[in-house]
Design an enzyme around this catalytic site. Structure first.
Site, PDB file in Angstrom:
ATOM      1  CG  ASP A  69      -2.093  -0.952   1.056  1.00 12.67           C
ATOM      2  OD1 ASP A  69      -2.469  -1.259  -0.090  1.00 12.67           O
ATOM      3  OD2 ASP A  69      -2.629  -1.418   2.080  1.00 12.67           O
ATOM      4  NE  ARG A  99      -3.767   2.227  -4.415  1.00 15.08           N
ATOM      5  CZ  ARG A  99      -4.048   1.791  -3.205  1.00 15.08           C
ATOM      6  NH1 ARG A  99      -3.264   0.909  -2.605  1.00 15.08           N
ATOM      7  NH2 ARG A  99      -5.123   2.220  -2.568  1.00 15.08           N
ATOM      8  NE  ARG A 147      -3.430   2.461   1.130  1.00 13.41           N
ATOM      9  CZ  ARG A 147      -3.592   2.662   2.431  1.00 13.41           C
ATOM     10  NH1 ARG A 147      -3.071   3.744   2.994  1.00 13.41           N
ATOM     11  NH2 ARG A 147      -4.274   1.806   3.169  1.00 13.41           N
TER      12      ARG A 147
END
Length: 433
Positions: free
Chosen positions: A314, A345, A387
């Site tokens: 993460d 991501r 994030r």
């Protein structure tokens, strides 16, 4: 949201929000235990509140007085059917772990979420749970939410080799195995965060992990007893301020009560490899927490791969930003799992940082970053991913000129006070928060 760089650095002390993973699981284990569980320092972010609301709908009495959450456990046999689909918002943890819990229940439940969650693959959880005797199906027989779980009180144990390194998939299977008759064995590709295993022990259950950290044995069925849970600060949230303190000139930050479960501390190892000025003290072994001090640092590039990846999965977007300010070429690989988070991501991190002038290239399983490179303001987008949004906000603090962040509200999923905390550290120096 318009963001501007800081000219005076970040200074001060910050208490990081509570750990998201532990907050989720504290509700789940409290619900499945017999007796009362009290939870202090619970993260009241949108994801964890989705878990809390879901269990209330399943008949678990839960109260929140603003300081302590009290869960009156109903045990594995006390959950009640809910006759309409349950909304879990943006929370992949909620939907995947609840799939494992509901697989062993004698009723049918449908779980759904927002547009982002609807694009996240669930076959990796559905396949082993179906092998155990439950029946899970996705929207129009796909692997995507909404997911309907037809549970069974006669789950069979299984031996399962996880095809991906995922704590969520592992935990879902463990929750089902706790309700099965017999012994299940789960073999991981790489050891992933072990909050579920640790909490099983805390609530009086039994689980064994082999010396390699990758082979887990669970005997079912089991029962749990209510406990007091004090949730430490979330190292994934702390990571944004660890990186900010390292890359912003004239910065020194003290972060208190940060969780240091060894399965989560890859960010610390990587920052030390990159010669960050980072120290840990006031170690609390029982609650696995520490105080961290980070100062502006001269950083060196590194290679991040293999078994450390699950310990910082993460944190990789913010580590990529860190690498833009390190001398040399940083290589991140073996991180295919980043593609199936709230966004892809890998692509999102590369595309958004490129807008700000970073020399960053996506690969099939990671990123290559050349540094150090100066960043400049741009119009950037969180893409609805908390994030990515927080990473870009930190980037704006060292960028020349103004940055406009689209969809900043995504940050509230895990860190509702994030922007407020930045302002405090920018403008009020040593005032504690």
């Amino acid at each position: 949201m318009k963001l501007t760089p800081t000219s005076q650095g970040l200074q001060g002390t910050l208490q990081i929000p509570a750990d998201k993973s532990i907050s989720h699981r504290s509700i789940m284990f409290g619900a499945l235990a017999e007796g009362t569980t009290t939870i202090k320092n619970f993260l009241r972010g949108e994801d964890c509140l989705a878990t809390l609301q879901a269990f209330k709908k399943l008949g678990v009495p839960i109260t929140d007085d603003g300081e302590t959450i009290t869960v009156t456990g109903v045990g594995f046999n006390g959950l009640q059917a809910y006759d309409t689909p349950i909304d879990v918002g943006n929370s992949g943890t909620t939907i995947r772990l609840m799939m494992g819990i509901l697989a062993g229940q004698p009723f049918t439940t449908t779980l759904f979420g927002d547009d982002s969650l609807a694009k996240r693959p669930m076959n990796r959880v559905m396949l082993p749970l179906n092998q155990m005797g439950a029946k899970l199906t996705g929207e129009k027989n796909s692997e995507f939410p909404p997911i309907t779980i037809v549970g069974s009180k006669n789950l069979k144990p299984l031996t399962y080799h996880l095809p991906v390194a995922s704590a969520q998939v592992k935990s879902a299977i463990i929750f089902a195995a706790l309700q099965a008759s017999g012994t299940s064995t789960i073999i991981e590709k790489e050891a992933t965060r072990n909050h579920t295993e640790e909490m099983i022990k805390q609530f009086g259950g039994q689980i064994e992990t082999a010396s390699d950290g990758k082979t887990i044995t669970v005997k079912g069925p089991q029962t749990f007893t209510g406990q007091e849970v004090i949730v430490p600060g979330d190292i994934s949230s702390a990571a944004f301020f660890l990186v900010a303190g390292a890359i912003i000139p004239n910065s020194q930050l003290l972060l208190t009560n940060v969780g240091i479960n060894p399965s989560r501390t890859g960010i610390i190892d990587v920052m030390k490899q990159m010669t960050a000025d980072l120290t840990l003290d006031h170690l609390d072994q029982q609650n696995q927490a520490a105080t961290m001090t980070i100062k502006t640092s001269q950083l060196k590039a590194t290679t991040i791969s293999g078994e450390i990846i699950p310990r910082l999965i993460d944190e990789l977007p913010i580590i990529a930003l860190l690498a833009t300010q390190a001398t040399g070429k940083t290589i991140i690989k073996d991180a295919e799992e980043l593609k199936v988070k709230e966004t892809n991501r890998i692509d999102a991190t590369a595309a958004e940082l490129r807008k700000m002038g970073a020399d960053i290239t996506p690969t099939d399983d990671g990123l290559v970053i050349q540094g150090p490179t100066p960043l400049h303001g741009a119009v950037v987008d969180s893409r609805g991913d908390h994030r990515i949004g927080m990473m870009l906000a930190v980037a704006s603090l060292i960028a020349k000129g103004e940055t406009q962040l689209l969809r900043p509200e995504a940050v509230a999923v895990s860190y509702p006070s994030f922007f407020e905390d930045i302002q405090t550290l920018m403008g009020k120096g040593s005032e504690d928060k």
